[in-house]
Scaffold this motif. Structure first.
Motif, PDB file in Angstrom:
ATOM      1  N   HIS A   1       0.821  -1.208   0.000  1.00 25.46           N
ATOM      2  CA  HIS A   1       0.000   0.000   0.000  1.00 25.46           C
ATOM      3  C   HIS A   1       0.858   1.263   0.000  1.00 25.46           C
ATOM      4  O   HIS A   1       1.905   1.324   0.638  1.00 25.46           O
ATOM      5  CB  HIS A   1      -0.920   0.038   1.220  1.00 25.46           C
ATOM      6  CG  HIS A   1      -1.817  -1.142   1.346  1.00 25.46           C
ATOM      7  ND1 HIS A   1      -2.768  -1.449   0.404  1.00 25.46           N
ATOM      8  CD2 HIS A   1      -1.902  -2.096   2.318  1.00 25.46           C
ATOM      9  CE1 HIS A   1      -3.414  -2.551   0.772  1.00 25.46           C
ATOM     10  NE2 HIS A   1      -2.911  -2.954   1.928  1.00 25.46           N
ATOM     11  N   ARG A   2       0.370   2.279  -0.717  1.00 22.17           N
ATOM     12  CA  ARG A   2       0.929   3.614  -0.571  1.00 22.17           C
ATOM     13  C   ARG A   2       0.391   4.206   0.725  1.00 22.17           C
ATOM     14  O   ARG A   2      -0.760   3.964   1.107  1.00 22.17           O
ATOM     15  CB  ARG A   2       0.544   4.509  -1.748  1.00 22.17           C
ATOM     16  CG  ARG A   2       1.161   4.088  -3.065  1.00 22.17           C
ATOM     17  CD  ARG A   2       0.828   5.069  -4.175  1.00 22.17           C
ATOM     18  NE  ARG A   2       1.501   6.350  -3.980  1.00 22.17           N
ATOM     19  CZ  ARG A   2       1.484   7.340  -4.872  1.00 22.17           C
ATOM     20  NH1 ARG A   2       0.791   7.200  -6.009  1.00 22.17           N
ATOM     21  NH2 ARG A   2       2.113   8.474  -4.655  1.00 22.17           N
ATOM     22  N   ALA A   3       1.228   4.993   1.385  1.00 21.29           N
ATOM     23  CA  ALA A   3       0.825   5.585   2.654  1.00 21.29           C
ATOM     24  C   ALA A   3       1.436   6.975   2.764  1.00 21.29           C
ATOM     25  O   ALA A   3       2.345   7.341   2.014  1.00 21.29           O
ATOM     26  CB  ALA A   3       1.262   4.702   3.820  1.00 21.29           C
ATOM     27  N   MET A   4       0.895   7.741   3.686  1.00 25.17           N
ATOM     28  CA  MET A   4       1.440   9.076   3.939  1.00 25.17           C
ATOM     29  C   MET A   4       1.356   9.366   5.428  1.00 25.17           C
ATOM     30  O   MET A   4       0.494   8.824   6.140  1.00 25.17           O
ATOM     31  CB  MET A   4       0.714  10.138   3.132  1.00 25.17           C
ATOM     32  CG  MET A   4      -0.755  10.291   3.427  1.00 25.17           C
ATOM     33  SD  MET A   4      -1.507  11.615   2.437  1.00 25.17           S
ATOM     34  CE  MET A   4      -1.301  10.983   0.787  1.00 25.17           C
ATOM     35  N   CYS A   5       2.280  10.192   5.891  1.00 24.37           N
ATOM     36  CA  CYS A   5       2.285  10.545   7.305  1.00 24.37           C
ATOM     37  C   CYS A   5       2.312  12.055   7.450  1.00 24.37           C
ATOM     38  O   CYS A   5       2.628  12.796   6.510  1.00 24.37           O
ATOM     39  CB  CYS A   5       3.455   9.891   8.030  1.00 24.37           C
ATOM     40  SG  CYS A   5       5.084  10.394   7.432  1.00 24.37           S
ATOM     41  N   TYR A   6       1.986  12.509   8.671  1.00 29.38           N
ATOM     42  CA  TYR A   6       1.817  13.923   8.965  1.00 29.38           C
ATOM     43  C   TYR A   6       2.723  14.330  10.123  1.00 29.38           C
ATOM     44  O   TYR A   6       3.266  13.472  10.832  1.00 29.38           O
ATOM     45  CB  TYR A   6       0.349  14.202   9.298  1.00 29.38           C
ATOM     46  CG  TYR A   6      -0.578  13.791   8.174  1.00 29.38           C
ATOM     47  CD1 TYR A   6      -0.649  14.545   7.008  1.00 29.38           C
ATOM     48  CD2 TYR A   6      -1.328  12.625   8.248  1.00 29.38           C
ATOM     49  CE1 TYR A   6      -1.471  14.154   5.959  1.00 29.38           C
ATOM     50  CE2 TYR A   6      -2.146  12.239   7.200  1.00 29.38           C
ATOM     51  CZ  TYR A   6      -2.208  13.008   6.061  1.00 29.38           C
ATOM     52  OH  TYR A   6      -3.005  12.622   5.013  1.00 29.38           O
ATOM     53  N   PRO A   7       2.900  15.630  10.331  1.00 27.15           N
ATOM     54  CA  PRO A   7       3.753  16.081  11.433  1.00 27.15           C
ATOM     55  C   PRO A   7       3.411  15.386  12.754  1.00 27.15           C
ATOM     56  O   PRO A   7       2.238  15.208  13.094  1.00 27.15           O
ATOM     57  CB  PRO A   7       3.460  17.591  11.501  1.00 27.15           C
ATOM     58  CG  PRO A   7       3.148  17.947  10.082  1.00 27.15           C
ATOM     59  CD  PRO A   7       2.364  16.778   9.547  1.00 27.15           C
ATOM     60  N   GLY A   8       4.459  14.971  13.452  1.00 22.21           N
ATOM     61  CA  GLY A   8       4.286  14.235  14.695  1.00 22.21           C
ATOM     62  C   GLY A   8       4.463  12.744  14.546  1.00 22.21           C
ATOM     63  O   GLY A   8       4.654  12.034  15.537  1.00 22.21           O
ATOM     64  N   ASP A   9       4.395  12.237  13.309  1.00 24.24           N
ATOM     65  CA  ASP A   9       4.627  10.816  13.077  1.00 24.24           C
ATOM     66  C   ASP A   9       6.131  10.536  13.088  1.00 24.24           C
ATOM     67  O   ASP A   9       6.926  11.384  12.651  1.00 24.24           O
ATOM     68  CB  ASP A   9       4.027  10.416  11.724  1.00 24.24           C
ATOM     69  CG  ASP A   9       4.049   8.914  11.500  1.00 24.24           C
ATOM     70  OD1 ASP A   9       3.063   8.251  11.879  1.00 24.24           O
ATOM     71  OD2 ASP A   9       5.067   8.406  10.969  1.00 24.24           O
ATOM     72  N   PRO A  10       6.562   9.355  13.563  1.00 26.03           N
ATOM     73  CA  PRO A  10       7.996   9.042  13.576  1.00 26.03           C
ATOM     74  C   PRO A  10       8.668   9.124  12.210  1.00 26.03           C
ATOM     75  O   PRO A  10       9.880   9.375  12.136  1.00 26.03           O
ATOM     76  CB  PRO A  10       8.033   7.610  14.129  1.00 26.03           C
ATOM     77  CG  PRO A  10       6.795   7.481  14.949  1.00 26.03           C
ATOM     78  CD  PRO A  10       5.767   8.311  14.236  1.00 26.03           C
ATOM     79  N   LEU A  11       7.917   8.935  11.126  1.00 28.99           N
ATOM     80  CA  LEU A  11       8.509   8.991   9.793  1.00 28.99           C
ATOM     81  C   LEU A  11       8.489  10.383   9.175  1.00 28.99           C
ATOM     82  O   LEU A  11       9.010  10.578   8.079  1.00 28.99           O
ATOM     83  CB  LEU A  11       7.785   8.007   8.858  1.00 28.99           C
ATOM     84  CG  LEU A  11       7.940   6.522   9.171  1.00 28.99           C
ATOM     85  CD1 LEU A  11       7.174   5.683   8.157  1.00 28.99           C
ATOM     86  CD2 LEU A  11       9.407   6.124   9.189  1.00 28.99           C
ATOM     87  N   HIS A  12       7.869  11.327   9.852  1.00 28.49           N
ATOM     88  CA  HIS A  12       7.773  12.687   9.289  1.00 28.49           C
ATOM     89  C   HIS A  12       8.915  13.552   9.822  1.00 28.49           C
ATOM     90  O   HIS A  12       9.273  13.448  10.998  1.00 28.49           O
ATOM     91  CB  HIS A  12       6.427  13.322   9.647  1.00 28.49           C
ATOM     92  CG  HIS A  12       6.061  14.486   8.781  1.00 28.49           C
ATOM     93  ND1 HIS A  12       6.589  15.746   8.981  1.00 28.49           N
ATOM     94  CD2 HIS A  12       5.243  14.592   7.701  1.00 28.49           C
ATOM     95  CE1 HIS A  12       6.101  16.577   8.077  1.00 28.49           C
ATOM     96  NE2 HIS A  12       5.290  15.901   7.281  1.00 28.49           N
ATOM     97  N   PRO A  13       9.492  14.408   8.979  1.00 25.74           N
ATOM     98  CA  PRO A  13      10.619  15.235   9.445  1.00 25.74           C
ATOM     99  C   PRO A  13      10.247  16.283  10.490  1.00 25.74           C
ATOM    100  O   PRO A  13      11.127  16.801  11.179  1.00 25.74           O
ATOM    101  CB  PRO A  13      11.128  15.897   8.165  1.00 25.74           C
ATOM    102  CG  PRO A  13       9.975  15.845   7.211  1.00 25.74           C
ATOM    103  CD  PRO A  13       9.246  14.585   7.537  1.00 25.74           C
ATOM    104  N   VAL A  14       8.962  16.619  10.607  1.00 21.40           N
ATOM    105  CA  VAL A  14       8.518  17.574  11.628  1.00 21.40           C
ATOM    106  C   VAL A  14       8.052  16.781  12.842  1.00 21.40           C
ATOM    107  O   VAL A  14       7.087  16.014  12.769  1.00 21.40           O
ATOM    108  CB  VAL A  14       7.386  18.470  11.096  1.00 21.40           C
ATOM    109  CG1 VAL A  14       6.888  19.413  12.186  1.00 21.40           C
ATOM    110  CG2 VAL A  14       7.854  19.256   9.877  1.00 21.40           C
ATOM    111  N   ALA A  15       8.745  16.955  13.964  1.00 22.45           N
ATOM    112  CA  ALA A  15       8.477  16.123  15.140  1.00 22.45           C
ATOM    113  C   ALA A  15       7.214  16.531  15.886  1.00 22.45           C
ATOM    114  O   ALA A  15       6.566  15.686  16.521  1.00 22.45           O
ATOM    115  CB  ALA A  15       9.676  16.181  16.088  1.00 22.45           C
ATOM    116  N   GLU A  16       6.848  17.811  15.813  1.00 18.43           N
ATOM    117  CA  GLU A  16       5.703  18.300  16.584  1.00 18.43           C
ATOM    118  C   GLU A  16       4.399  17.983  15.864  1.00 18.43           C
ATOM    119  O   GLU A  16       4.230  18.295  14.680  1.00 18.43           O
ATOM    120  CB  GLU A  16       5.814  19.799  16.807  1.00 18.43           C
ATOM    121  CG  GLU A  16       4.707  20.364  17.686  1.00 18.43           C
ATOM    122  CD  GLU A  16       4.878  21.857  17.935  1.00 18.43           C
ATOM    123  OE1 GLU A  16       3.991  22.454  18.562  1.00 18.43           O
ATOM    124  OE2 GLU A  16       5.902  22.422  17.482  1.00 18.43           O
TER     125      GLU A  16
END
Length: 294
Positions: A252-267
Motif C-alpha cells: 500500500h501507498r501511505a502518507m504521514c503527517y507532522p508528529g509521526d515518527p517517519l515525518h521530518p517535523v516532530a511536533e
C-alpha cells in the motif's frame, strides 16, 4: 509513438511550485451538533471529479488587485499576521482572503460581507471583478473577519490521487444568519450538511468520496460540539502547515503527517491519526475507523 515527452512533462509538473489556493470550511450549529458543508464536484470535473470537498479553488491574479483594498473590512497590511505568515506580502495575503470568499460565493452562493442582507437580491456566481463591482453597488465590503485561518496544506509530489499540486490555505467561516447554500450548476452537483462524524461514517461506508485534507479536517472538527468551540480553537493557535510525506506500507501507498515518527517535523500538527494508507482506493487510518478519533 515515443513516451519520453509525457514522462518529461509529468516530471516537470511534479517539480513545479504548487499553485496557491484557498478553501472555506463552512460551519453551522444544528440539533445534532456542529455541521460542515461538503460540495460534490461534478463527475466530469478535471480535478477531483465526483469527490466531496470544502468550497474553494485556486487563487486568480485578480484576487491580488489593488482595487480590492477599498472593498475589504481591514487594512491589507494586517492580513499576513492573521494568517500566521509574516513573510507573505500584503497583496499575496489579500489574494488568499479574496479567493476564499469569492469561491464560497461562486460555488455555494454564500456571501461573507459586512452586511449580508444587502446581497440577498444579487445573483451568485459572478467572476471576481464582477463580484467586486456588485459589492461596491451594494455598499458592502468583503468581511475578512468572517474568515478564520485554520490550516495550510501543501500537496506532496506525485500525489496518490493524481491531482495538480496546490498550496491551500483553509479558513473556517460561520454560515451567516439567514443565508442559504445554493450550490452552482457548473462546478458542484450536490451539497451536504453533515456532522463531522457522520461524514466520516458515510465515507467509511463508501457512500461519499473524500481526500486527506477533508478527512483530517473532519477528524479535527469531530472534537468540537459547537461552531464557537471550533472557532475558539482556531483563534488560539497559529495555523499549522501540513506537507504529507509518502512511504510504502507493504503493498500500500501511505502518507504521514507532522508528529509521526517517519515525518521530518516532530511536533504534531493535528489531532487524529498521524498516518493514512491507501487501501482499495480509500485512505484510512492504520487502526481502522476508530483511528479518526484517537
Amino acid at each position: 509513438m515515443s513516451t519520453a515527452a509525457p514522462a518529461a512533462s509529468s516530471a516537470a509538473a511534479d517539480e513545479a511550485p504548487p499553485r496557491a489556493a484557498a478553501s472555506v470550511v463552512l460551519l453551522r450549529d444544528s440539533a445534532d451538533g456542529l455541521q460542515v458543508l461538503l460540495l460534490q464536484r461534478h463527475r466530469d470535473a478535471r480535478v477531483l471529479g465526483g469527490l466531496y470537498v470544502f468550497p474553494g479553488g485556486k487563487v486568480d491574479p485578480e484576487d491580488a488587485a489593488p482595487e480590492w483594498v477599498a472593498h475589504l473590512d481591514a487594512p491589507v497590511g494586517t492580513l499576513p499576521a492573521r494568517l500566521g505568515e509574516p513573510g507573505l506580502t500584503p497583496a499575496a495575503a489579500q489574494a488568499l482572503y479574496v479567493a476564499a470568499a469569492r469561491e464560497l460565493w461562486e460555488e455555494a452562493g454564500v456571501a461573507l460581507v459586512d452586511a449580508p442582507a444587502a446581497l440577498a437580491a444579487l445573483p451568485a456566481g459572478a467572476a471576481a471583478g464582477g463580484w467586486r463591482a456588485q459589492l461596491a453597488a451594494a455598499g458592502v465590503r468583503l468581511s475578512t473577519a468572517a474568515l478564520r485561518p485554520w490550516s495550510r496544506w501543501i500537496t506532496p509530489r506525485n500525489p496518490p490521487v493524481g491531482t495538480p499540486r496546490f498550496d491551500t490555505r483553509f479558513f473556517l467561516a460561520r454560515l451567516p444568519a439567514g443565508a442559504q447554500v445554493r450550490h452552482d450548476a457548473f462546478e458542484a452537483s450536490d451539497s451536504l450538511w453533515l456532522t463531522p462524524r457522520a461524514a466520516l461514517q458515510r465515507y467509511w461506508a463508501r457512500e461519499i468520496e473524500l481526500i486527506p485534507p477533508q478527512l483530517m479536517g473532519l477528524a479535527q472538527l469531530a472534537r468540537h460540539a459547537t461552531v464557537a468551540d471550533a472557532w475558539a480553537e482556531a483563534a488560539g493557535r497559529t495555523p499549522p502547515c501540513i506537507q504529507p510525506e509518502q512511504f510504502r506500507d507493504g503493498e500500500h501507498r501511505a502518507m504521514c503527517y507532522p508528529g509521526d515518527p517517519l515525518h521530518p517535523v516532530a511536533e504534531r500538527a493535528l489531532p487524529g491519526p498521524t498516518r493514512l494508507r491507501l487501501v482499495q482506493g480509500r485512505f484510512e487510518p492504520f487502526d481502522g475507523f476508530a483511528g479518526w478519533f484517537a
